[in-house]
Write an enzyme that holds these catalytic residues in place. Structure first.
Site, PDB file in Angstrom:
ATOM      1  N   ARG A 177      16.915 -17.894  47.415  1.00  0.00           N
ATOM      2  CA  ARG A 177      16.370 -18.653  46.298  1.00  0.00           C
ATOM      3  C   ARG A 177      15.295 -19.579  46.856  1.00  0.00           C
ATOM      4  O   ARG A 177      15.331 -19.970  48.030  1.00  0.00           O
ATOM      5  CB  ARG A 177      17.459 -19.478  45.619  1.00  0.00           C
ATOM      6  CG  ARG A 177      18.600 -18.658  45.027  1.00  0.00           C
ATOM      7  CD  ARG A 177      19.642 -19.582  44.400  1.00  0.00           C
ATOM      8  NE  ARG A 177      20.719 -18.842  43.764  1.00  0.00           N
ATOM      9  CZ  ARG A 177      21.881 -18.546  44.347  1.00  0.00           C
ATOM     10  NH1 ARG A 177      22.091 -18.918  45.606  1.00  0.00           N
ATOM     11  NH2 ARG A 177      22.822 -17.874  43.694  1.00  0.00           N
ATOM     12  N   LYS A 208      23.823 -22.291  45.309  1.00  0.00           N
ATOM     13  CA  LYS A 208      24.295 -22.946  44.089  1.00  0.00           C
ATOM     14  C   LYS A 208      25.745 -23.381  44.257  1.00  0.00           C
ATOM     15  O   LYS A 208      26.537 -22.721  44.917  1.00  0.00           O
ATOM     16  CB  LYS A 208      24.178 -21.992  42.899  1.00  0.00           C
ATOM     17  CG  LYS A 208      22.759 -21.841  42.369  1.00  0.00           C
ATOM     18  CD  LYS A 208      22.764 -21.005  41.098  1.00  0.00           C
ATOM     19  CE  LYS A 208      21.374 -20.933  40.491  1.00  0.00           C
ATOM     20  NZ  LYS A 208      21.363 -20.119  39.243  1.00  0.00           N
ATOM     21  N   HIS A 277      11.589 -15.884  42.502  1.00  0.00           N
ATOM     22  CA  HIS A 277      12.830 -15.237  42.090  1.00  0.00           C
ATOM     23  C   HIS A 277      12.626 -13.739  41.863  1.00  0.00           C
ATOM     24  O   HIS A 277      13.591 -12.967  41.935  1.00  0.00           O
ATOM     25  CB  HIS A 277      13.388 -15.905  40.833  1.00  0.00           C
ATOM     26  CG  HIS A 277      14.883 -16.032  40.866  1.00  0.00           C
ATOM     27  ND1 HIS A 277      15.549 -16.876  41.738  1.00  0.00           N
ATOM     28  CD2 HIS A 277      15.860 -15.408  40.152  1.00  0.00           C
ATOM     29  CE1 HIS A 277      16.849 -16.774  41.553  1.00  0.00           C
ATOM     30  NE2 HIS A 277      17.067 -15.882  40.598  1.00  0.00           N
ATOM     31  N   ARG A 280      13.552 -12.140  44.994  1.00  0.00           N
ATOM     32  CA  ARG A 280      15.017 -12.073  45.123  1.00  0.00           C
ATOM     33  C   ARG A 280      15.566 -10.907  44.295  1.00  0.00           C
ATOM     34  O   ARG A 280      16.437 -10.171  44.754  1.00  0.00           O
ATOM     35  CB  ARG A 280      15.625 -13.400  44.666  1.00  0.00           C
ATOM     36  CG  ARG A 280      17.157 -13.459  44.700  1.00  0.00           C
ATOM     37  CD  ARG A 280      17.598 -14.890  44.412  1.00  0.00           C
ATOM     38  NE  ARG A 280      18.981 -14.987  43.987  1.00  0.00           N
ATOM     39  CZ  ARG A 280      20.015 -15.097  44.806  1.00  0.00           C
ATOM     40  NH1 ARG A 280      19.819 -15.098  46.119  1.00  0.00           N
ATOM     41  NH2 ARG A 280      21.245 -15.212  44.331  1.00  0.00           N
ATOM     42  N   HIS A 303      26.505 -14.592  44.763  1.00  0.00           N
ATOM     43  CA  HIS A 303      26.971 -14.672  43.382  1.00  0.00           C
ATOM     44  C   HIS A 303      28.478 -14.920  43.364  1.00  0.00           C
ATOM     45  O   HIS A 303      29.237 -14.225  44.038  1.00  0.00           O
ATOM     46  CB  HIS A 303      26.679 -13.374  42.628  1.00  0.00           C
ATOM     47  CG  HIS A 303      25.232 -13.202  42.284  1.00  0.00           C
ATOM     48  ND1 HIS A 303      24.675 -11.979  41.934  1.00  0.00           N
ATOM     49  CD2 HIS A 303      24.209 -14.099  42.219  1.00  0.00           C
ATOM     50  CE1 HIS A 303      23.391 -12.137  41.686  1.00  0.00           C
ATOM     51  NE2 HIS A 303      23.084 -13.407  41.848  1.00  0.00           N
ATOM     52  N   TYR A 312      21.852  -5.664  38.216  1.00  0.00           N
ATOM     53  CA  TYR A 312      20.957  -4.868  39.056  1.00  0.00           C
ATOM     54  C   TYR A 312      21.292  -3.382  38.993  1.00  0.00           C
ATOM     55  O   TYR A 312      20.455  -2.547  39.338  1.00  0.00           O
ATOM     56  CB  TYR A 312      20.988  -5.372  40.495  1.00  0.00           C
ATOM     57  CG  TYR A 312      20.448  -6.774  40.614  1.00  0.00           C
ATOM     58  CD1 TYR A 312      19.087  -7.028  40.442  1.00  0.00           C
ATOM     59  CD2 TYR A 312      21.293  -7.851  40.850  1.00  0.00           C
ATOM     60  CE1 TYR A 312      18.587  -8.315  40.512  1.00  0.00           C
ATOM     61  CE2 TYR A 312      20.800  -9.139  40.928  1.00  0.00           C
ATOM     62  CZ  TYR A 312      19.452  -9.361  40.753  1.00  0.00           C
ATOM     63  OH  TYR A 312      18.961 -10.651  40.811  1.00  0.00           O
TER      64      TYR A 312
END
Length: 335
Positions: A177, A208, A277, A280, A303, A312
């Site tokens: 990120r 995150k 992004h 990414r 994630h 994806y």
């Protein structure tokens, strides 16, 4: 419970503003006393951010206006009232995601009122917002991603060219990120958010939710890193720990990375706007196309939930569908 004037000082929590149709200055629309107290609870005990409080305030403004229009006291609201109000918001053009946020705020209010013994039921429980179409993340094709990574700018500052090339290699080669990228320091330390272990070819980042993860760094990215580190000393301020710095020698910002990437994509002749992004997304999509290992991609991306990574697989299916349309005899229309 704080007085209305005291609570009003907290980012306008007590009173929302209604815009009259004739364009005259807005007049305050007082919120219900229960709502004022609930917002104070969210601010003091739950410690929600000022931005979230403003979003909740807007949701409660909608609730108050709907209840006022139908002559229903908030404590007396029933499920059929809320369904009607939700349908009215939808008919008025409010986006499904905004309706979902609004319902979440309402649900929390009535749950709190129930805990306080002020209502017997939660009229929002079980209600769901209209389903919103989820746009697929935009990813570059493999050819365009490689073209961007291989691009070399011959004119300009060679030091900044080495830096920008390294930025692209880490974004695309590691799936970082942009916040993780600009948080990297040259060396690990107590205050470092992230760093790259050159010997082990791993990037250690803070993602995150303040979750740390390690991702492998490929040979192309390591080569670009070595080139930039050879130049960095002549750009960075002596006391600057950041791996990536601006021409002024201080830590590069996320906004500056976006600007540099946008310009570099234009220089490389890419036909689309490129942002960090997107690289990414490209990293994840291309890994999944090659390996098919969804769990590994989830771990590499950091994630928490695999459903986030599953988007994806749809990009991968699009790739396969295009290949089918272009190559399979049964996919081609007869002339």
């Amino acid at each position: 419970m704080p007085s209305a004037p005291a609570a009003a000082r907290h980012r306008g929590v007590v009173a929302a503003r209604r815009e009259p149709p004739d364009g005259t200055p807005a007049t305050p629309l007082p919120l219900d006393a229960d709502v004022v107290e609930h917002l104070q609870h969210l601010r003091v005990e739950r410690r929600l951010s000022a931005k979230t409080l403003l979003n909740y305030e807007e949701a409660f403004r909608r609730l108050g206006e709907a209840a006022q229009r139908d002559g229903v006291a908030l404590r007396a609201a029933q499920p059929h009232h809320v369904r009607h109000w939700m349908a009215r918001l939808h008919a008025g053009g409010l986006a499904p995601r905004s309706i979902a946020i609004t319902l979440s705020a309402w649900r929390g209010l009535y749950r709190w009122l129930g805990h306080e013994g002020r209502v017997a039921l939660n009229p929002v429980e079980g209600l769901r917002a209209p389903r919103a179409a989820k746009p697929l993340p935009k990813a570059l094709s493999v050819d365009h991603a490689v073209a961007l990574a291989d691009h070399r700018q011959v004119d300009g500052d060679a030091r900044l060219e080495a830096r920008d090339r390294c930025l692209v290699e880490l974004l695309y080669g590691c799936g970082l990120r942009v916040a993780e990228l600009v948080g990297l320091d040259v060396t690990p330390g107590g205050g470092a958010l992230g760093w790259i272990d050159r010997a082990d070819a791993e990037a250690h980042v803070l993602g995150k939710g303040s979750k740390r993860r390690s991702v492998p760094v490929g040979r192309a990215a390591l080569a670009a890193l070595d080139d930039w580190l050879a130049q960095r000393g002549s750009v960075a301020q002596v006391d600057e720990p950041a791996l990536f710095v601006s021409r002024h020698g201080r830590r590069l910002t996320a906004s500056q990375v976006r600007t540099r990437l946008k310009e570099r994509a234009l220089q490389a002749g890419l036909p689309t706007h490129v942002h960090p992004h997107m690289l990414r997304h490209s990293y994840a999509s291309h890994l999944l196309q090659s390996s098919g290992d969804l769990r590994a991609v989830q771990e590499l991306l950091g994630h928490a939930n695999i459903t986030t990574t599953q988007v994806y697989t749809k990009l991968d299916f699009q790739h396969l569908a295009k290949a089918y349309d272009a190559a399979h005899p049964r996919a081609r229309k007869k002339s």
